[in-house]
Every structure is written in C-alpha cells, then in structure tokens.
Design a protein around this motif. Structure first.
Motif, PDB file in Angstrom:
ATOM      1  N   THR A 154      48.290  41.197  40.423  1.00  0.00           N
ATOM      2  CA  THR A 154      48.947  40.838  39.619  1.00  0.00           C
ATOM      3  C   THR A 154      49.684  39.425  39.372  1.00  0.00           C
ATOM      4  OG1 THR A 154      50.099  42.417  40.772  1.00  0.00           O
ATOM      5  CG2 THR A 154      48.939  43.111  39.518  1.00  0.00           C
ATOM      6  N   SER A 155      50.558  39.630  38.675  1.00  0.00           N
ATOM      7  CA  SER A 155      50.963  38.253  38.508  1.00  0.00           C
ATOM      8  C   SER A 155      51.666  37.877  39.929  1.00  0.00           C
ATOM      9  CB  SER A 155      52.123  38.100  37.792  1.00  0.00           C
ATOM     10  OG  SER A 155      52.738  36.908  37.743  1.00  0.00           O
ATOM     11  N   GLY A 156      51.609  36.840  40.429  1.00  0.00           N
ATOM     12  CA  GLY A 156      51.952  36.294  41.884  1.00  0.00           C
ATOM     13  C   GLY A 156      51.719  36.884  43.377  1.00  0.00           C
ATOM     14  N   CYS A 157      50.560  37.610  42.999  1.00  0.00           N
ATOM     15  CA  CYS A 157      49.246  37.636  44.115  1.00  0.00           C
ATOM     16  C   CYS A 157      48.571  38.390  43.762  1.00  0.00           C
ATOM     17  CB  CYS A 157      50.554  39.512  43.992  1.00  0.00           C
ATOM     18  SG  CYS A 157      49.938  40.391  45.439  1.00  0.00           S
ATOM     19  N   LEU A 158      47.607  36.777  44.603  1.00  0.00           N
ATOM     20  CA  LEU A 158      46.442  36.956  44.612  1.00  0.00           C
ATOM     21  C   LEU A 158      45.461  37.391  42.935  1.00  0.00           C
ATOM     22  CD1 LEU A 158      46.465  38.894  48.267  1.00  0.00           C
ATOM     23  CD2 LEU A 158      45.050  36.411  47.759  1.00  0.00           C
ATOM     24  N   GLU A 159      46.233  36.392  41.834  1.00  0.00           N
ATOM     25  CA  GLU A 159      45.897  37.035  40.939  1.00  0.00           C
ATOM     26  C   GLU A 159      44.474  37.091  40.159  1.00  0.00           C
ATOM     27  OE1 GLU A 159      48.134  35.283  38.514  1.00  0.00           O
ATOM     28  OE2 GLU A 159      50.258  34.824  39.454  1.00  0.00           O
ATOM     29  N   THR A 160      43.883  36.305  41.619  1.00  0.00           N
ATOM     30  CA  THR A 160      42.010  36.326  40.781  1.00  0.00           C
ATOM     31  C   THR A 160      41.356  37.302  42.029  1.00  0.00           C
ATOM     32  OG1 THR A 160      42.160  34.318  42.437  1.00  0.00           O
ATOM     33  CG2 THR A 160      42.187  33.461  40.580  1.00  0.00           C
ATOM     34  N   ASP A 161      42.054  38.234  42.806  1.00  0.00           N
ATOM     35  CA  ASP A 161      41.128  38.564  43.008  1.00  0.00           C
ATOM     36  C   ASP A 161      41.694  40.077  42.439  1.00  0.00           C
ATOM     37  OD1 ASP A 161      40.524  37.338  45.520  1.00  0.00           O
ATOM     38  OD2 ASP A 161      41.773  36.623  45.763  1.00  0.00           O
ATOM     39  N   HIS A 162      40.952  40.966  43.135  1.00  0.00           N
ATOM     40  CA  HIS A 162      40.351  42.008  42.423  1.00  0.00           C
ATOM     41  C   HIS A 162      40.397  43.303  43.335  1.00  0.00           C
ATOM     42  CE1 HIS A 162      42.767  40.816  38.373  1.00  0.00           C
ATOM     43  NE2 HIS A 162      41.447  39.908  38.449  1.00  0.00           N
ATOM     44  N   TRP A 163      40.761  44.850  43.165  1.00  0.00           N
ATOM     45  CA  TRP A 163      40.651  45.574  44.036  1.00  0.00           C
ATOM     46  C   TRP A 163      39.377  46.610  43.792  1.00  0.00           C
ATOM     47  CZ3 TRP A 163      41.142  46.670  49.031  1.00  0.00           C
ATOM     48  CH2 TRP A 163      42.719  46.767  49.488  1.00  0.00           C
ATOM     49  N   TYR A 164      38.028  46.361  43.496  1.00  0.00           N
ATOM     50  CA  TYR A 164      36.913  47.319  43.513  1.00  0.00           C
ATOM     51  C   TYR A 164      36.942  48.782  43.153  1.00  0.00           C
ATOM     52  CZ  TYR A 164      32.518  48.453  42.398  1.00  0.00           C
ATOM     53  OH  TYR A 164      30.859  49.638  41.028  1.00  0.00           O
ATOM     54  N   TYR A 165      37.247  49.932  42.483  1.00  0.00           N
ATOM     55  CA  TYR A 165      36.778  50.896  43.015  1.00  0.00           C
ATOM     56  C   TYR A 165      35.367  51.726  42.909  1.00  0.00           C
ATOM     57  CZ  TYR A 165      42.215  49.935  42.438  1.00  0.00           C
ATOM     58  OH  TYR A 165      43.316  49.286  42.662  1.00  0.00           O
ATOM     59  N   GLY A 166      34.629  51.142  42.794  1.00  0.00           N
ATOM     60  CA  GLY A 166      33.499  52.182  42.641  1.00  0.00           C
ATOM     61  C   GLY A 166      32.837  52.629  43.837  1.00  0.00           C
ATOM     62  N   LEU A 167      32.162  53.186  43.922  1.00  0.00           N
ATOM     63  CA  LEU A 167      31.620  53.739  45.629  1.00  0.00           C
ATOM     64  C   LEU A 167      30.286  53.167  45.726  1.00  0.00           C
ATOM     65  CD1 LEU A 167      32.351  57.462  44.141  1.00  0.00           C
ATOM     66  CD2 LEU A 167      33.770  55.256  45.324  1.00  0.00           C
ATOM     67  N   ASP A 168      29.848  52.659  44.995  1.00  0.00           N
ATOM     68  CA  ASP A 168      28.417  52.194  44.945  1.00  0.00           C
ATOM     69  C   ASP A 168      28.042  50.790  46.063  1.00  0.00           C
ATOM     70  OD1 ASP A 168      29.130  50.364  43.186  1.00  0.00           O
ATOM     71  OD2 ASP A 168      28.020  50.733  41.734  1.00  0.00           O
ATOM     72  N   SER A 169      29.180  50.222  46.489  1.00  0.00           N
ATOM     73  CA  SER A 169      28.875  49.023  47.173  1.00  0.00           C
ATOM     74  C   SER A 169      28.924  47.410  46.373  1.00  0.00           C
ATOM     75  CB  SER A 169      27.963  48.587  48.660  1.00  0.00           C
ATOM     76  OG  SER A 169      28.586  49.656  49.899  1.00  0.00           O
ATOM     77  N   GLN A 170      28.824  47.782  45.242  1.00  0.00           N
ATOM     78  CA  GLN A 170      28.483  45.934  44.214  1.00  0.00           C
ATOM     79  C   GLN A 170      29.811  46.181  43.375  1.00  0.00           C
ATOM     80  OE1 GLN A 170      25.237  45.943  43.855  1.00  0.00           O
ATOM     81  NE2 GLN A 170      25.223  47.658  45.377  1.00  0.00           N
ATOM     82  N   THR A 450      28.352  46.775  53.383  1.00  0.00           N
ATOM     83  CA  THR A 450      27.594  47.940  52.982  1.00  0.00           C
ATOM     84  C   THR A 450      29.063  49.774  53.589  1.00  0.00           C
ATOM     85  OG1 THR A 450      25.845  48.324  54.014  1.00  0.00           O
ATOM     86  CG2 THR A 450      25.732  47.308  51.666  1.00  0.00           C
ATOM     87  N   HIS A 451      28.677  49.938  53.355  1.00  0.00           N
ATOM     88  CA  HIS A 451      29.249  51.009  53.846  1.00  0.00           C
ATOM     89  C   HIS A 451      28.654  51.866  55.296  1.00  0.00           C
ATOM     90  CE1 HIS A 451      30.939  52.071  49.247  1.00  0.00           C
ATOM     91  NE2 HIS A 451      31.578  50.656  49.851  1.00  0.00           N
ATOM     92  N   GLY A 452      27.810  51.579  55.575  1.00  0.00           N
ATOM     93  CA  GLY A 452      27.355  51.616  56.838  1.00  0.00           C
ATOM     94  C   GLY A 452      28.932  51.824  58.029  1.00  0.00           C
ATOM     95  N   VAL A 453      28.722  51.802  59.262  1.00  0.00           N
ATOM     96  CA  VAL A 453      29.459  52.730  60.167  1.00  0.00           C
ATOM     97  C   VAL A 453      29.278  52.126  61.882  1.00  0.00           C
ATOM     98  CG1 VAL A 453      30.321  54.321  58.917  1.00  0.00           C
ATOM     99  CG2 VAL A 453      28.669  55.032  60.896  1.00  0.00           C
ATOM    100  N   ASP A 454      27.881  51.657  61.589  1.00  0.00           N
ATOM    101  CA  ASP A 454      27.124  50.934  62.219  1.00  0.00           C
ATOM    102  C   ASP A 454      27.754  51.499  64.514  1.00  0.00           C
ATOM    103  OD1 ASP A 454      28.930  48.971  63.014  1.00  0.00           O
ATOM    104  OD2 ASP A 454      28.547  48.259  61.372  1.00  0.00           O
ATOM    105  N   LEU A 455      27.863  50.034  64.943  1.00  0.00           N
ATOM    106  CA  LEU A 455      28.029  50.616  66.156  1.00  0.00           C
ATOM    107  C   LEU A 455      29.921  51.446  65.942  1.00  0.00           C
ATOM    108  CD1 LEU A 455      27.417  47.545  67.989  1.00  0.00           C
ATOM    109  CD2 LEU A 455      25.849  49.534  67.498  1.00  0.00           C
ATOM    110  N   THR A 456      30.364  51.494  65.034  1.00  0.00           N
ATOM    111  CA  THR A 456      31.564  52.380  64.966  1.00  0.00           C
ATOM    112  C   THR A 456      31.503  53.667  65.664  1.00  0.00           C
ATOM    113  OG1 THR A 456      31.808  50.759  63.523  1.00  0.00           O
ATOM    114  CG2 THR A 456      34.518  52.792  63.695  1.00  0.00           C
TER     115      THR A 456
END
Lengths: 498, 128
Positions: A154-170, A450-456
């Motif tokens: 939004t205005s004044g807050c990293l305006e060129t960035d956006h959350w991606y709410y999809g669930l597919d890592s795309q 991606t949505h892996g949890v590897d060594l965690t």
C-alpha cells in the motif's frame, strides 16, 4: 472471535512424510484476533488464486494461515490443540523496508507432567504435546502468537511488493505468505533458544531444551553445561556451533550438497581449507575444482572504484592475472562487475574478499550469463591472510569438498547461525547461512523456498515433538512420549501487570 | 477452582536489540556499500530517481532518532511467572521472543528477507 480449523492431510507436498502410517496429527486453532472489517476480516473482494478459494482479502489471509498450520499439523502429533493468536495488522514499514510478520511462542513451561528433562524450558505447544494434554486450557489462551503486516503493497509501504496468498508456491515476484508462516510457526513450535546471546545468560537462570542440544565444536561442550560467559563466547564461534540432533545429522547427507571450499595448497604455513560463499552467477563449483596460483588483480583507483584492489575497472595487470585465480576486495561496484573484470583479464576464477569484518561468508547475488568463471567469497580475515602471503606464492583449489556438507561441521552435524558480531535473537536460533540448498530455518529466507520443512522437522522431533512419522530406534536420546500422566488440572491465574 | 502457589513478576529479560548489532553475515548485498552495517540492512532510496543511494545525514539522523525514541518508549519486558501446585512453571513471554521477518529492497532491485528478533521499536502505520 476465533475461527477453528481442523488439520487436514497436506497432500502431495509431504508425500515422503505421508508415506509412513500416520499415528495422528495435531489440531491447530487459529484465533482470529482482528477487529471487524480489517485484517482477517478485510471485506475487500479478491479473486481466488493458487488453490486459495477465498473471495475477500481477509478470507484469503485466513486460508493461507490455515494451510500453513495444516502443513505443520500433518507432520506433528499431539493430543493437545495448538492455538495461534493471529492478527493481520499494520506493522513497521517504509517505502523500502519493513516487517512482514512476527511470531513466536507465547509462553515457556518447565517441570510439567511428563517433561522429559526437569528444570528445562519448553515452548508451550511442545510442552502440551509432551504432557499429552492442554497445559494452558482456555479458548483465548494461545501457545503461539503471530502478527503479519496488512499494509504491504500500500501507499508508503513497499508499494511494489505484495503478499501472495496462493497455496501452490507459484508466487512469482510476490512474497509467499505460506513460506513465511511455515518459518515463523516453527519458531513458535520451539525452534529457538531463549538464551540471551549478548550475555550468554539463560532465561531466568534456567536452560531451554533447544539450548541443551547446542554443541560447541571447539570445546566439545553442550551449552547446557556451560557458564554464561562460555555461552557468550560460543555464540560468536562461527562455523563451530552445531546442533547435536541425531535426526538432523542423519538427514544432512541427503539434504545438503558438498561444502564450497577454498583449499590452500601453498605456502605450507597457511595450507588448509577455508569455507567460501558462492555466487548466484558464473560457473558452478565442482568436486574436481579449479586450481591455480592466486594473483591480486590491480585496477585504477577511479570513479568506478576508488581502490586499486576492488576490481571495478579494467585490470592494469591482466598479463599477470591471465590463467590464474584472481583476488579482489568487496566494495563499491557489484559482484557481477568484479567477475566481469576478472574474466576480461583472463582469470580462471575469482575470489572476493569481504571488506567488512565478520565471520560468516557472503553469498553473492546478481546475474550475468556471460560470466563463465567460478566466483567465490571469503571473509575479510581470510582475504587478508591470502593477500599477505601472495609474495610467497599462494596456490588454491576452489571446489565442492566431498568430505563435508555445506552448513555442517566435520562430524556432519548441522551448524547454527553464529555470526561475529552477534545478531541478537537471530544468532543460534537459525541454521547457518552457509547451508545449501536454502533451508526453511535460515535467517535469510530464500525466495526459492517451497513449502518443505527440510531439516526443521527432524530438529523438532529431537526437541521432543512426537511426529506423524516412524519412531526412532530404541536407545535414541530424547523425544517420544511413552506415557501420558493425567495429573490434576492446571488452573491458570493471570495476575495483574504492574 | 483457581489455585496457585506463587505468581511473581520478573523483569529479567533480554536486552533490547543494540543499534550496532547489524547482520554482517547473510547473503548478497550487491553492491554492498549502502547497506553495510545498517540495522536490519536498511537501504535508502532516492525518491527522485527510485535508485538506492547513500543516505543523507538528515536521513540517518531521522532514522536513528526514530529508533531511539521507540526504544525509550518501550517498557522493559516484564514476564509473568505462574507456579502450579504440581510444580509446573509457566512464563508469559509477551512479545519478547517473537521473530520478525523483515524485507528490504536491495540495491540491485531485488529484495532480501531476513528473520530477526522482534523489535518493539516500529510505530505501526495507520490502517489503510
């Protein structure tokens, strides 16, 4: 009001983990703490994307939270519900940087029923899992707190960035909310120590279970057996602070690639191996390596770069550099430019010495498909050592060391992030940045995760989390819940704050 | 029935993050000059050109003052400790041990994500 979610199988993303019979899972409750009309309740219309079927911004945020919770929930096992107090609200932000979100355990518990180790702090969710029941009952009492920034883009807050709410890592160029949530929820599940890294002091004088697994390779001593000054010193023992976690160590060989290394073969006085950072461009390192004499590249001190060792302008000693490994200093111009300079001079490889103190090696970003030489970085101290010995004739081999895994110590134990100077809170509560490929719990979240949890997951298991996976062989230390003690209910009294 | 043996309030907690405790490790600042040594790898963008550049003295002063004021306004962490009849001890951590995931634009136009300790300093922007 809270929104309740049951855990669902996490499908193909966790096919390997799901291959084994699942004894159980854990229910995660997302407590929607936002006011009407904002955050999770934002009514702004949204188009379903990437498997997220929400039709408002708020719904999509909530579904992404649910999905990340489901992923963890399918891998862990607990009779006790995990509650996450969650908000999507304005957080610190400017046009160029800001906070995406924050999360962590809301409470630490010790000496609870069935605690594997007495007088030891456990994150609340883990404690309840080990106890076999909810130790903090109450519909509004959460084991994990999470807050994420609703103003991104939004205005004044990293305006060129956006959350991606999809669930597919795309997520493309957007910020994948699910990945950030997986990382943050892991902290809330117990992937952190509460030792003060600046003093080495334990939280209220009591060790935590994460800390007890930390091993200093230099002294072969676990943090739990150290004094505060010893822990303070260990916190900045870069490259020698490991996680003593049998499951993680077992998973390292199949998770991480060989360690990028600069092997000094002459002069004998400095012979040995040095850990290096790699570049996102240029030729990849190989196990055979690129070897040769190390030569300092010289260039004019000019507008492109004031130093004669920065490699920002065309080399003035190209004939000396040609056919050899070039050495330049970090600074002023891009890593790509330095590589182009070295390559144009005929270098077979490039070593970039950091110009800032610190013990962790740098990864180098950038892209240029015309760069065909290997490019690595070394610390400022290692660079100085190399430069001081050039007159004696330094020969090196830049290679992937097949005897070591990146991010692991010589015994194959995973290293923790232990930079010098210390980074409060971040130090020793993440995997080391030298691990490759990128891991979920490195402090610098890679955009290609991606949505892996590897060594965690194996680390959480060794902290004591019962997992929806085959148990350890008999005799392994720490972990499984063998019996559940049904003690008296634990009434919780909230006293007034001063 | 609500029963408890002891509830005490303890102020022992982690110190606020130091201004100088910048992340010196981690990948890829390219070129590094603008962000080197900056807290949270903050970079400064020229509003006229949109390009990353060295901050002006005024910008640096304003940034430092903002963080100082925020820290001063934040009370020291106070932890609520509850001891139960069977000996279990629970401590409400509040926000003291949260981890922030921060994002910063890099000089080459890319961005960097980093997980750092929660900072009480930021004054939230208004809801939009």
């Amino acid at each position: 009001m809270g929104a309740r979610f049951r855990i669902l199988a996490a499908a193909v993303l966790f096919a390997a983990a799901l291959a084994a019979p699942l004894p159980a899972a854990v229910t995660i409750l997302i407590i929607n703490a936002d006011d009407p009309g904002v955050g999770f309740n934002d009514p702004t219309p949204a188009t379903p994307i990437g498997g997220n079927t929400g039709t408002t911004v708020g719904e999509q945020r909530l579904q992404a939270f649910q999905y990340a919770a489901d992923l963890w929930g399918a891998l862990l096992d607990s009779n006790a519900e995990i509650r996450i107090h969650a908000q999507f609200k304005p957080l610190d932000c400017t046009a160029t940087d800001g906070t995406l979100g924050a999360a962590g355990p809301s409470e630490m518990l010790r000496d609870f029923p069935n605690a594997p180790e007495p007088n030891t702090w456990y994150a609340a969710a883990l404690a309840s899992a080990l106890a076999g029941r909810d130790l903090l009952p109450g519909t509004d009492v959460a084991e994990i707190r999470a807050q994420f920034n609703s103003n991104i883009g939004t205005s004044g807050c990293l305006e060129t960035d956006h959350w991606y709410y999809g669930l597919d890592s795309q997520h493309g160029d957007s910020i994948d909310l699910v990945t950030v949530l997986l990382h943050e929820f892991a902290h809330g599940l117990g992937f952190e120590t509460v030792v003060d890294p600046t003093t080495g002091a334990e939280f209220m004088g009591v060790p935590d279970i994460f800390e007890k697994h930390i091993l200093d390779d230099s002294t072969n001593t676990h943090w739990g057996a150290m004094t505060a000054p010893e822990r303070q010193a260990s916190t900045i023992n870069t490259g020698a602070v490991a996680m003593d976690s049998p499951r993680v160590t077992a998973a390292v060989p199949t998770t991480l690639r060989n360690a990028p290394t600069l092997s000094i073969t002459a002069p004998a006085s400095i012979a040995g191996d040095v850990t290096v950072g790699t570049a996102a461009f240029g030729a990849p390192l190989t196990t055979a390596g690129v070897s040769g004499a190390l030569v300092a590249l010289e260039d004019p001190g000019d507008a492109a770069g004031p130093s004669t060792t920065d490699g920002c302008s065309a080399a003035t000693n190209a004939s000396a550099v040609a056919g050899h490994v070039a050495l330049v200093d970090r600074g002023t111009c891009s890593f790509v430019q330095k590589a182009l300079t070295a390559q144009a001079a005929g270098a077979t490889a490039l070593v970039v010495a950091n110009n800032a103190a610190g013990t962790s090696v740098l990864g180098m970003a950038g892209s240029d498909s015309s760069i065909t030489i290997v490019v690595v970085s070394v610390t400022q101290a290692d660079g100085a050592t190399l430069r001081q010995n050039l007159a004696a004739g330094v020969t090196v081999n830049l290679l992937l060391d097949p005897s070591r895994r990146s991010g692991a110590d010589g015994a194959g134990r995973m290293l923790l992030y232990a930079p010098n100077p210390v980074v409060e809170g971040s130090s020793t509560s993440h995997w080391d940045t030298s691990a490759y490929p990128p891991l979920l719990m490195q402090p610098n979240l890679g955009s290609d995760l991606t949505h892996g949890v590897d060594l965690t997951l194996p680390l959480l298991q060794d902290l004591g989390w019962p997992a929806a996976a085959p148990p350890l062989p008999p005799g392994e230390p720490r972990g499984a819940v063998d019996a559940v003690e049904h003690g008296p209910e634990h009434p919780r009294v909230i006293g007034p704050r001063p | 029935m609500l029963t408890f043996v002891l509830a005490l309030l303890a102020a022992a907690g982690p110190a606020a993050p130091a201004e100088g405790a910048a992340a010196s490790a981690c990948p890829a600042i390219d070129p590094p000059a603008a962000a080197a040594g900056a807290v949270h790898m903050r970079v400064f963008v020229d509003p006229a050109t949109g390009r990353v550049r060295e901050p002006t003295d005024d910008e640096l002063r304003a940034y430092a003052e903002r963080r100082r004021a925020a820290r001063a306004a934040a009370p020291p962490p106070v932890f609520e400790v509850v001891t139960y009849p069977d000996g279990m001890v629970a401590v409400d951590l509040g926000d003291a041990f949260l981890f922030d995931v921060r994002i910063a634009r890099q000089p080459d136009g890319g961005r960097r994500l980093e997980c750092v300790p929660h900072s009480a300093s930021p004054a939230p922007a208004p809801e939009k």
